[in-house]
Design a protein around this motif. Structure first.
Motif, mmCIF file in Angstrom:
data_model
loop_
_atom_site.group_PDB
_atom_site.id
_atom_site.type_symbol
_atom_site.label_atom_id
_atom_site.label_comp_id
_atom_site.label_asym_id
_atom_site.label_seq_id
_atom_site.Cartn_x
_atom_site.Cartn_y
_atom_site.Cartn_z
ATOM 1 N N VAL A 9 0.844 -1.196 0.000
ATOM 2 C CA VAL A 9 0.000 0.000 0.000
ATOM 3 C C VAL A 9 0.879 1.245 0.000
ATOM 4 N N ALA A 10 0.599 2.144 -0.926
ATOM 5 C CA ALA A 10 1.322 3.415 -0.965
ATOM 6 C C ALA A 10 0.969 4.223 0.281
ATOM 7 N N HIS A 11 1.973 4.781 0.927
ATOM 8 C CA HIS A 11 1.761 5.590 2.122
ATOM 9 C C HIS A 11 1.215 6.958 1.713
ATOM 10 N N THR A 12 0.340 7.518 2.521
ATOM 11 C CA THR A 12 -0.291 8.804 2.178
ATOM 12 C C THR A 12 0.717 9.947 2.106
ATOM 13 N N ALA A 13 1.840 9.849 2.815
ATOM 14 C CA ALA A 13 2.849 10.902 2.775
ATOM 15 C C ALA A 13 3.709 10.816 1.512
ATOM 16 N N GLY A 14 3.594 9.706 0.766
ATOM 17 C CA GLY A 14 4.353 9.555 -0.473
ATOM 18 C C GLY A 14 5.721 8.938 -0.286
ATOM 19 N N ASN A 15 6.297 8.472 -1.392
ATOM 20 C CA ASN A 15 7.651 7.922 -1.464
ATOM 21 C C ASN A 15 7.890 6.752 -0.516
ATOM 22 N N ARG A 16 6.825 6.000 -0.242
ATOM 23 C CA ARG A 16 6.949 4.877 0.685
ATOM 24 C C ARG A 16 5.846 3.859 0.393
ATOM 25 N N ARG A 78 5.111 -7.138 8.843
ATOM 26 C CA ARG A 78 5.088 -5.823 8.219
ATOM 27 C C ARG A 78 6.507 -5.350 7.902
ATOM 28 N N ALA A 79 6.626 -4.673 6.756
ATOM 29 C CA ALA A 79 7.895 -4.068 6.354
ATOM 30 C C ALA A 79 7.574 -2.776 5.616
ATOM 31 N N THR A 80 8.515 -1.855 5.607
ATOM 32 C CA THR A 80 8.341 -0.575 4.930
ATOM 33 C C THR A 80 9.470 -0.369 3.938
ATOM 34 N N ASP A 81 9.111 0.072 2.750
ATOM 35 C CA ASP A 81 10.092 0.423 1.724
ATOM 36 C C ASP A 81 10.006 1.923 1.533
ATOM 37 N N ALA A 82 11.001 2.657 2.030
ATOM 38 C CA ALA A 82 10.970 4.121 2.019
ATOM 39 C C ALA A 82 12.006 4.694 1.059
ATOM 40 N N GLY A 83 11.887 5.992 0.792
ATOM 41 C CA GLY A 83 12.836 6.678 -0.072
ATOM 42 C C GLY A 83 12.633 6.372 -1.544
ATOM 43 N N THR A 88 6.593 6.078 -10.094
ATOM 44 C CA THR A 88 7.387 4.922 -10.509
ATOM 45 C C THR A 88 6.664 3.651 -10.081
ATOM 46 N N VAL A 89 6.616 2.666 -10.968
ATOM 47 C CA VAL A 89 6.002 1.388 -10.638
ATOM 48 C C VAL A 89 7.076 0.462 -10.075
#
Length: 101
Positions: A9-16, A78-83, A88-89
């Motif tokens: 799920v794309a985070h609402t703040a973006g780029n994550r 759970r994991a987060t992919d940031a930056g 971009t897909v």
């Protein structure tokens, strides 16, 4: 071995991207490596050339990953992919493993 309820799920703040899944048999396959790639799905859990992808997270704390995997009290991983880059897909593959991925 199939992981269940996989979500990215794309985070609402973006780029994550926030990833989550349920692991039905962590005793048989205790490790899960999350790998990301642009343009197409990663083909291997091993880091290396761009065609292999980037290791985003791994349940093994000594793995060459950008982030860790957390397991909630609800049993959801759970994991987060940031930056990440905007517009971009990204493609993700979750590789369950026992021993070395």
């Amino acid at each position: 071995m199939r992981l269940q309820k996989i979500a990215a799920v794309a985070h609402t703040a973006g780029n994550r991207i926030d990833l989550s899944w349920v692991h039905p048999d962590p005793g048989q396959f205790p490790g899960v490596r999350v790998v990301r790639r642009e343009g197409t799905h990663p083909t291997t859990p091993q880091p290396g050339s761009p065609r292999h992808g980037v290791v985003v997270a791994d349940t093994n704390p000594t793995a060459p990953a950008q982030g860790a995997v957390e397991v909630g009290e609800d049993g959801v991983y759970r994991a987060t992919d940031a930056g990440l880059k905007g517009e971009t897909v990204y493609y993700y593959v979750l590789f369950p493993y026992a021993g070395t991925p």
